[in-house]
Design a protein around this motif. Structure first.
Motif, PDB file in Angstrom:
ATOM      1  N   ILE A 141       1.040  -1.169  -0.201  1.00  0.00           N
ATOM      2  CA  ILE A 141       0.086   0.150   0.327  1.00  0.00           C
ATOM      3  C   ILE A 141       1.154   1.351   0.137  1.00  0.00           C
ATOM      4  N   VAL A 191      -4.474   7.298   4.595  1.00  0.00           N
ATOM      5  CA  VAL A 191      -4.255   5.809   4.171  1.00  0.00           C
ATOM      6  C   VAL A 191      -3.854   5.114   4.663  1.00  0.00           C
ATOM      7  N   ALA A 251      -2.810   4.548   8.012  1.00  0.00           N
ATOM      8  CA  ALA A 251      -4.059   3.845   9.056  1.00  0.00           C
ATOM      9  C   ALA A 251      -3.270   1.808   8.713  1.00  0.00           C
ATOM     10  N   VAL A 263     -10.848   3.123   6.691  1.00  0.00           N
ATOM     11  CA  VAL A 263     -10.972   3.202   5.588  1.00  0.00           C
ATOM     12  C   VAL A 263     -11.529   2.900   4.171  1.00  0.00           C
ATOM     13  N   PHE A 310     -14.142   5.782   2.376  1.00  0.00           N
ATOM     14  CA  PHE A 310     -13.934   5.915   0.864  1.00  0.00           C
ATOM     15  C   PHE A 310     -15.457   6.300   0.434  1.00  0.00           C
ATOM     16  N   MET A 359     -18.087   8.765   1.182  1.00  0.00           N
ATOM     17  CA  MET A 359     -17.399   9.918   0.627  1.00  0.00           C
ATOM     18  C   MET A 359     -18.037   9.739  -1.183  1.00  0.00           C
ATOM     19  N   LEU A 367      -7.777  -1.028  -1.673  1.00  0.00           N
ATOM     20  CA  LEU A 367      -7.481  -0.202  -1.006  1.00  0.00           C
ATOM     21  C   LEU A 367      -7.681  -1.495   0.485  1.00  0.00           C
TER      22      LEU A 367
END
Lengths: 387, 405
Positions: free
Chosen positions: A31, A265, A268, B38, B42, B45, B277
Motif C-alpha cells: 500500500i 490511508v 492507517a 478506511v 471512501f 465519499m 485498498l
C-alpha cells in the motif's frame, strides 16, 4: 553458533506466526509503495517544470480566452525571452468518451518552449511546421491508437464546429510523434496548427486560450508577471500571470487534497501493523523468558541480548517489507501501463523506496524496543522460576 | 440441546478469557477497526457525491444542448433555438400561458476554498478553484419549483448581483451575503443564498443573463435550455420535434439522466479506489486476527483438553473459538463505523467534476447501506480469521495438550 543463526532460528521458531506477521507487513508496504509512488509522480510532475516559465491566463478563469493581439504585446515586454500560446480544442477520437488533450498551437514557438521536455525528429518538426493540416501526436496517444506517421485521422471536437462542412471533425495528418525527454512529462496529447484551427472554426476567431512564456531568468519572474498584469488592467480581458509550477499545483489541488488522503490511508495501514507486529513480538519474546535467562546466566552481555531481539524484529520487518516494495513496484508499472500515460513518471522511484526502507527499519526498532527492554531488565532468578 | 449448552459454556469461557489476552485481542479490534474506517470513508465519499448529483435531476425537466457536446460547458445554443423550443410540444406553460423554458448561460469563474485561504486572509494570492457561474432569466427561477431562498433575496435583473448556493458557501470563502466578488474587472454583490434539494446547483453562483453575457462577451449565446415537461411522454414529443427541425441540432435528455451519468463516473472512481485498498488492508488485519486466535487456542489448550476429557464435543470448541473471533471482529467493525461516523459523516468536501470542469461541493454520507458493507467486511475477516484456529481447537489431541506446558 553465531548470533545471526540464533536470530534466524528464533524468528522461525513458530513458522505460521512469523509468516502471518510477514504478510501483514508485506501488505502495508505494498500500500505504501503504490500510494507513495502516485503521490510522488503528481508532486514531481509539477515540480519539474522549468523555473523561468510563466503562464498567462484570463483573470476570470483559465478557460476564458485572451485576444490574439496579447501575444505580440507580451512578446515585446522586457524580460520575456520566448513565448507561445495554445487553445483547448475539446478533442476526442471516434467516441466522445475517448477524450484526448488536444491543443491548437503555433508549431515553431510551441516546440521551442518545450524543447527540453519533448523530443521530436527534426524531419517531423519541419513537416509539422509546413503542413497546415498536420498534427504531432504524443507517444502515449500514438501507442494507444496505433497511429503512424502519415496516417490521416479524424479528430472530433466537443466544442467547435468546422466551417468547411458544418461538422465537428477535423481531418489531421500525423506529421510525427513526440516523446517525453523528461520522464515526468505527460505525452497523452495532440497538437495541431493554430492557423488551421483559427480559420476553420465558426466562433471565437483570433483568440488564444493561454500564453506560455520564458523569462530571461527566474529572478525576473515576479517583475515580468506584474508588468503583464498591469498592462492589461482595466481592459476587457484582464490577465493573471503566474509560474507554470504554481498553475499546475493549483490545478492539482482542485481535485482534492490528494496528499492528505494518501497520508491518512498509509498511516492507517502502518498503525495496523504496528499494533499487530508490536504485540506479537512482545508475546514471542515473553515465551522465551527462560531461554534469555539462561543466556544471561551463561554470561551473554546485555547488549548482545538487546541486539538479538532488535535484530529479530528488524529482520522480520525487512523480510515482509522488501517483497512488499518489490510487488508495489510491479503494480505501479502495471498501473502506469493501464493509465496509458495519464500519470506521467509513475514508477517506484528511489526516494519513495528509500523512505520505505527507512520505515521498515523504524518499524523493526519500534516493535522490538519493548520486548528488548523487557528482556534486558529480566531478573534471572525470577525468570527461571517463572513458568 | 446438549450441544447448545456445551457451545454456550465454551463460548462463555472464550469470551470471559479475552481480558487475559487483552493486548492481542485489542490489536485485532484496532486492526479491523482501521480497515473498516478506511473503507467506509471512501464509500461515504462516493455515496455523498452520488447523492448530490442524483438529487439534482428531475425527470420532468428536459435539458437541451448542442448535439455531441456532452456537457453544458462545451455546448452552445442560440436565442432563436430557445424561441423554437418555447413553441415545442411537451413543454409546460405557467398560469399565464407562458412556456416554462429557460435558456441558460454556463461559464466558469473561480473562487477560493476555505481550506486554501492563506494565514493573512488575503484571498488575492490564494490558489483558486473553478466555479460555475450560471446566467438565468426570470424563467430560470420559475422552472425550478424546489428553489428556496434561505437568506437575502434573488438578484435584480440588470444589476451585478449574485445568488450563491448553500453548499458553495460551506466550502468557499468570501461568498457570504453582503460580500463583494470580483469577476474579471467588475464587482458583484452577493445578495442571496439558496437551497435546491441538496443538488449540484447549490455549488453554483447565479446571476442575471445579460450581465453575465456582457462580462464574457457572449451576446445572444447560451449553453443550454431547460424546459419543464408536461408529463412522462413529453420528452419523446420534444425529442421528435427537435429531430424534425434542421435548425434544432440539439441533444435532448432529462436532467435526471444527464446528472446520473455524471455521477456514476466520479463515484465509480472513488469506489474503485476504496475497495482494493480496504481489501489489501483486510489481509493485514486477517493476519493479525489469525495470530490472535491461534494464540488464544494455544493458551486455552489445556482447558479445551479438559473439557474434551469430561465429555464435551469438538464441535463446541470449534464454535466457541469461531464466535470469539467473530465477536472481536464485530467489535472492530462497530468501532470503525463509529469512528467514520464521528470523523467523516457530514464533512463537506469538493472536487473537480470532469464533465462540468468546476467544483462540486458534497457531503460525506455514511448511509446504512454503506455501514453494512463495513460490518460485512469485518465479519468476513472474523470468520476467516477464526475458522482455522477453531479447526485446530476442535482437533487438539488431548495428550499433546497436556504435554505442552
Amino acid at each position: 553458533m553465531s548470533d545471526l543463526y540464533l536470530l534466524w532460528r528464533n524468528l522461525f521458531r513458530r513458522k505460521l506466526r512469523t509468516f502471518l506477521m510477514m504478510l501483514a507487513i508485506f501488505v502495508a508496504f505494498v500500500i505504501y509503495g503504490v500510494l507513495g509512488s502516485i503521490h510522488y509522480a503528481f508532486e514531481h510532475g509539477v515540480d519539474s517544470s522549468a523555473d523561468n516559465r510563466l503562464v498567462v491566463v484570463n483573470k476570470i478563469t483559465f478557460i476564458q480566452p485572451l485576444p490574439y493581439a496579447y501575444v505580440g504585446k507580451i512578446a515585446a515586454i522586457k524580460g520575456v525571452k520566448n513565448l507561445t500560446f495554445a487553445n483547448w480544442f475539446g478533442g476526442y477520437y471516434q467516441d466522445a468518451r475517448n477524450q484526448i488533450g488536444t491543443f491548437a498551437v503555433d508549431p515553431e514557438s510551441y516546440l521551442r518552449i518545450y524543447r527540453d521536455d519533448l523530443r521530436i525528429d527534426p524531419a517531423a518538426r519541419d513537416a509539422f511546421i509546413h503542413d497546415r493540416t498536420s498534427m504531432v501526436v504524443g507517444e502515449a496517444i500514438a501507442t494507444k491508437y496505433g497511429w503512424k506517421v502519415g496516417d490521416r485521422i479524424p479528430i472530433n471536437s466537443n466544442i467547435f464546429t468546422n466551417k468547411t462542412d458544418g461538422s465537428h471533425t477535423w481531418e489531421l495528418t500525423v506529421a510525427g510523434i513526440a516523446y517525453a525527454a523528461k520522464e515526468s512529462f505527460n505525452t497523452s496529447f495532440i497538437i495541431f496548427q493554430y492557423e488551421n484551427f483559427n480559420e476553420s472554426k465558426t466562433f471565437g476567431k483570433d483568440t488564444v486560450g493561454w500564453i506560455t512564456l520564458e523569462t530571461d531568468s527566474a529572478a525576473v519572474n515576479d517583475k515580468v508577471a506584474a508588468t503583464i498584469d498591469d498592462l492589461f488592467a482595466n481592459s476587457t480581458a484582464e490577465t493573471n500571470t503566474q509560474s507554470e509550477k504554481a498553475f499546475g499545483k493549483a490545478f492539482l489541488a482542485q481535485l482534492g487534497n490528494i496528499a492528505l488522503i494518501i497520508t491518512l490511508v498509509v498511516g492507517a495501514a502502518f498503525a495496523t501493523i504496528l499494533m499487530i507486529v508490536g504485540n506479537t513480538m512482545v508475546m514471542a519474546v515473553r515465551e522465551r523468558t527462560k531461554e534469555i535467562a539462561v543466556l544471561k546466566t551463561l554470561g551473554f552481555p546485555s547488549w548482545r541480548i538487546w541486539r538479538q531481539v532488535l535484530g529479530e524484529s528488524v529482520l522480520l520487518s525487512l523480510l515482509g517489507g522488501v517483497p512488499g516494495l518489490l510487488v508495489a513496484g510491479l503494480l505501479v508499472t502495471l498501473l502506469s501501463k493501464l493509465a496509458s500515460g495519464a500519470i506521467p513518471g509513475l514508477a517506484l522511484t528511489l526516494p519513495v523506496a528509500g523512505l520505505g526502507v527507512a520505515f521498515m527499519l523504524l518499524l523493526g526498532v519500534v516493535t522490538g524496543f519493548l520486548p528488548a527492554w523487557n528482556a534486558l531488565r529480566l531478573n534471572i532468578v525470577t525468570a527461571l522460576g517463572r513458568l | 440441546m446438549r450441544v447448545f449448552n456445551e457451545i454456550a459454556v465454551v463460548t462463555t469461557i472464550c469470551i470471559k478469557s479475552i481480558p487475559q489476552r487483552f493486548w492481542a485481542s485489542f490489536s485485532t479490534v484496532v486492526a479491523v477497526g482501521l480497515v473498516v474506517t478506511v473503507l467506509l470513508a471512501f464509500l461515504a465519499m462516493a455515496a455523498g457525491f452520488q447523492q448530490t448529483l442524483r438529487g439534482t435531476g428531475t425527470k420532468d425537466m428536459a435539458i437541451l444542448m448542442r448535439a455531441g457536446s456532452q456537457a453544458e460547458l462545451n455546448s452552445g445554443v442560440t436565442r432563436d433555438q430557445a424561441r423554437l423550443i418555447e413553441e415545442a410540444p411537451g413543454v409546460m406553460k405557467d398560469a399565464d400561458g407562458k412556456p416554462l423554458v429557460s435558456p441558460e448561460l454556463y461559464v466558469i469563474v473561480d473562487g477560493v476554498k476555505k481550506t486554501a485561504v492563506p494565514a493573512d486572509g488575503n484571498l488575492k494570492k490564494a490558489p483558486r478553484s473553478n466555479l460555475t457561474l450560471r446566467g438565468l432569466g426570470p424563467a430560470g427561477i420559475a422552472v425550478r419549483p424546489g428553489l428556496k431562498i434561505v437568506e437575502g433575496r434573488a438578484f435584480k435583473p440588470g444589476t451585478n448581483e449574485l445568488m450563491v448556493g448553500r453548499a458553495l458557501q460551506k466550502d468557499f470563502a468570501g461568498v457570504d451575503v453582503g460580500d463583494t466578488v470580483k469577476l474579471g474587472n467588475s464587482n458583484w454583490l452577493v445578495v442571496g443564498a439558496f437551497e435546491l434539494g441538496g443538488s449540484v446547483f447549490e455549488s453554483e453562483l447565479w446571476a442575471d443573463t445579460p450581465e453575465v453575457q456582457d462580462l464574457f462577451h457572449r451576446q445572444n449565446v447560451f449553453q443550454s435550455i431547460r424546459a419543464r415537461l408536461t408529463g412522462p411522454d413529453a420528452l419523446k414529443a420534444l425529442s421528435d420535434y427537435a429531430a424534425n427541425d434542421p435548425q434544432l441540432k440539439l441533444d435532448v435528455t432529462t436532467e435526471a439522466d444527464y446528472y446520473a451519468q455524471q455521477a456514476s463516473r466520479t463515484s465509480d472512481l472513488i469506489q474503485k479506489l476504496g475497495w482494493p485498498l480496504a481489501i489489501a488492508m483486510a489481509f493485514g488485519a486477517l493476519a493479525g486476527a489469525l495470530n490472535t486466535m491461534y494464540s488464544s487456542v494455544a493458551a486455552r489448550a489445556q482447558e479445551i483438553a479438559t473439557l474434551r476429557c469430561i465429555g464435551f464435543s469438538g464441535t463446541s470448541s470449534f464454535i466457541g473459538t469461531l464466535l470469539e473471533s467473530l465477536v472481536l471482529a464485530l467489535v472492530g467493525g462497530f468501532v470503525g463505523t463509529l469512528v467514520t461516523w464521528v470523523l467523516f459523516d457530514g464533512l463537506t468536501g469538493s472536487t473537480l467534476s470532469g464533465a462540468s470542469f468546476s467544483q462540486i461541493v458534497f457531503t460525506f454520507h455514511l448511509t446504512p447501506a454503506v455501514a453494512l458493507q463495513g460490518v460485512i467486511l469485518a465479519l468476513v475477516v472474523g470468520l476467516v480469521g477464526g475458522v482455522f484456529p477453531a479447526w485446530r481447537a476442535a482437533r487438539i489431541p488431548i495428550v499433546e495438550a497436556y504435554g505442552t506446558p
